[in-house]
Design a protein around this motif. Sequence first.
Motif, PDB file in Angstrom:
ATOM      1  N   TYR A 136      51.363  34.597  42.929  1.00 53.61           N
ATOM      2  CA  TYR A 136      51.756  34.957  41.561  1.00 53.61           C
ATOM      3  C   TYR A 136      50.548  34.977  40.635  1.00 53.61           C
ATOM      4  N   GLN A 137      49.664  33.995  40.797  1.00 57.85           N
ATOM      5  CA  GLN A 137      48.473  33.909  39.959  1.00 57.85           C
ATOM      6  C   GLN A 137      47.556  35.089  40.205  1.00 57.85           C
ATOM      7  N   ASN A 138      47.414  35.484  41.476  1.00 52.23           N
ATOM      8  CA  ASN A 138      46.568  36.638  41.794  1.00 52.23           C
ATOM      9  C   ASN A 138      47.099  37.908  41.151  1.00 52.23           C
ATOM     10  N   ARG A 139      48.413  38.077  41.179  1.00 58.79           N
ATOM     11  CA  ARG A 139      49.006  39.258  40.554  1.00 58.79           C
ATOM     12  C   ARG A 139      48.753  39.255  39.052  1.00 58.79           C
ATOM     13  N   LYS A 140      48.885  38.092  38.454  1.00 56.41           N
ATOM     14  CA  LYS A 140      48.656  37.970  37.020  1.00 56.41           C
ATOM     15  C   LYS A 140      47.196  38.271  36.690  1.00 56.41           C
ATOM     16  N   GLU A 141      46.274  37.801  37.533  1.00 54.59           N
ATOM     17  CA  GLU A 141      44.854  38.034  37.305  1.00 54.59           C
ATOM     18  C   GLU A 141      44.510  39.509  37.442  1.00 54.59           C
ATOM     19  N   GLU A 142      45.187  40.204  38.385  1.00 50.87           N
ATOM     20  CA  GLU A 142      44.917  41.628  38.568  1.00 50.87           C
ATOM     21  C   GLU A 142      45.272  42.418  37.318  1.00 50.87           C
ATOM     22  N   SER A 143      46.397  42.068  36.678  1.00 56.46           N
ATOM     23  CA  SER A 143      46.801  42.775  35.463  1.00 56.46           C
ATOM     24  C   SER A 143      45.882  42.419  34.298  1.00 56.46           C
ATOM     25  N   SER A 144      45.499  41.144  34.196  1.00 53.66           N
ATOM     26  CA  SER A 144      44.622  40.733  33.102  1.00 53.66           C
ATOM     27  C   SER A 144      43.190  41.217  33.338  1.00 53.66           C
ATOM     28  N   ARG A 145      42.867  41.541  34.578  1.00 55.98           N
ATOM     29  CA  ARG A 145      41.525  42.047  34.903  1.00 55.98           C
ATOM     30  C   ARG A 145      41.224  43.346  34.158  1.00 55.98           C
ATOM     31  N   LEU A 146      42.226  44.211  34.055  1.00 61.19           N
ATOM     32  CA  LEU A 146      42.055  45.467  33.336  1.00 61.19           C
ATOM     33  C   LEU A 146      41.820  45.218  31.853  1.00 61.19           C
ATOM     34  N   VAL A 147      42.576  44.277  31.300  1.00 64.39           N
ATOM     35  CA  VAL A 147      42.407  43.933  29.886  1.00 64.39           C
ATOM     36  C   VAL A 147      40.986  43.407  29.651  1.00 64.39           C
ATOM     37  N   TYR A 148      40.522  42.534  30.532  1.00 61.52           N
ATOM     38  CA  TYR A 148      39.164  41.985  30.427  1.00 61.52           C
ATOM     39  C   TYR A 148      38.126  43.111  30.518  1.00 61.52           C
ATOM     40  N   TYR A 149      38.364  44.060  31.417  1.00 59.49           N
ATOM     41  CA  TYR A 149      37.425  45.164  31.620  1.00 59.49           C
ATOM     42  C   TYR A 149      37.264  45.982  30.344  1.00 59.49           C
ATOM     43  N   TRP A 150      38.396  46.380  29.743  1.00 58.50           N
ATOM     44  CA  TRP A 150      38.327  47.213  28.541  1.00 58.50           C
ATOM     45  C   TRP A 150      37.824  46.416  27.339  1.00 58.50           C
ATOM     46  N   LYS A 151      38.163  45.146  27.296  1.00 57.73           N
ATOM     47  CA  LYS A 151      37.831  44.341  26.129  1.00 57.73           C
ATOM     48  C   LYS A 151      36.395  43.825  26.147  1.00 57.73           C
ATOM     49  N   TYR A 152      35.870  43.521  27.325  1.00 59.96           N
ATOM     50  CA  TYR A 152      34.556  42.906  27.401  1.00 59.96           C
ATOM     51  C   TYR A 152      33.557  43.651  28.295  1.00 59.96           C
ATOM     52  N   GLU A 153      33.956  43.934  29.529  1.00 59.34           N
ATOM     53  CA  GLU A 153      32.989  44.419  30.520  1.00 59.34           C
ATOM     54  C   GLU A 153      32.404  45.772  30.159  1.00 59.34           C
ATOM     55  N   LEU A 154      33.263  46.745  29.841  1.00 56.31           N
ATOM     56  CA  LEU A 154      32.762  48.080  29.512  1.00 56.31           C
ATOM     57  C   LEU A 154      31.910  48.086  28.240  1.00 56.31           C
TER      58      LEU A 154
END
Length: 325
Positions: free
Chosen positions: A67-85
């Motif tokens: 469950y945690q991995n699934r949650k991290e996968e969805s939040s990973r996109l948010v992190y990417y757009w918000k910080y990484e890019l």
Amino acid sequence: MREALFIKKNKDRWLNNQSAPPQSPDEMAKVFTQLVDDLAYAKTFYPTSKTVQYLNKQASDMYLSIYQNRKEESSRLVYYWKYELPLLIHKHRKSLLFSFVLFMTFFLLAFFVAVKDAELASNFFGNSYVEKTLENIKEGNPFGIYETGNPILSWLGIMINNIKVAFLSFTSGIFCGIPTMYLLAYNGAMLGIFDQLFVAHGFGVQFWLVVFVHGTLEITALIVAATAGFVLGKSFLFPGTKKRIDAFRDGAKDGVKIMIGILPAFVIAAFFEGLFTRLYNDIAWLTTFLTTASVLFVIWYFIIYPVQLVRKKKKGLEEGGALHA
């Protein structure tokens, strides 16, 4: 089966699951299924045993991990757009500035050459396209070219073409960035000639308000795609203190991340061109709003926000250093 035999038969697998949890989704699903089967068997035949408690805890831990991995996968996109890019954009800001300056140089050059050479537009866009545009101008509908065709088909066709050009611009960066420069210069020149075609007939302001309904995101994405190409080429040509292969790998990784980041811009730009640009006569306030909002977004996300993030990051590091001191 006696409980002792059941434990002996499966103990190694259970301990292995604890010490080296599966990483891939398929392997995790397989292991979790086996664990649930073992738990069901133990509950059936040894309901009061500690084995049931042990398996129940292991199954619960694995379920929470999934469950945690699934949650991290969805939040990973948010992190990417918000910080990484944005941080990548700031990291390669010099390449981005170079792309912008190159594009604008050829835009202005082509614009002023087109003032002197009336045939330049026909050479770039073809006689039929220019003649149709001039005919629309005479009829008082200068941007009528955007009202033709099926909106959905136009959207898909434009999107596919722009993404193809962008990835060509990126991948060709490996050839010392020369093809990337050519593609960027060509697109800049094409926009300059197109702009002059309308300025010559008194529609200079309307050109920016109408064409940049979709053009703001589209051109920004093309410039950023060229930036990714220059990052790729520069990492191979100028590895710095790194080994050339390591520098190239890092440059390719950054370039791919940037390209993935601008894909939505192409999708939205094509959507605007196919469905909204054509409304400039009927709903002028909407097209003006979309142009203004797009310009503000580009300035904020690609210029202001990355700088804010870096400053915030530096401030956090400085405060952290002061606390440790």
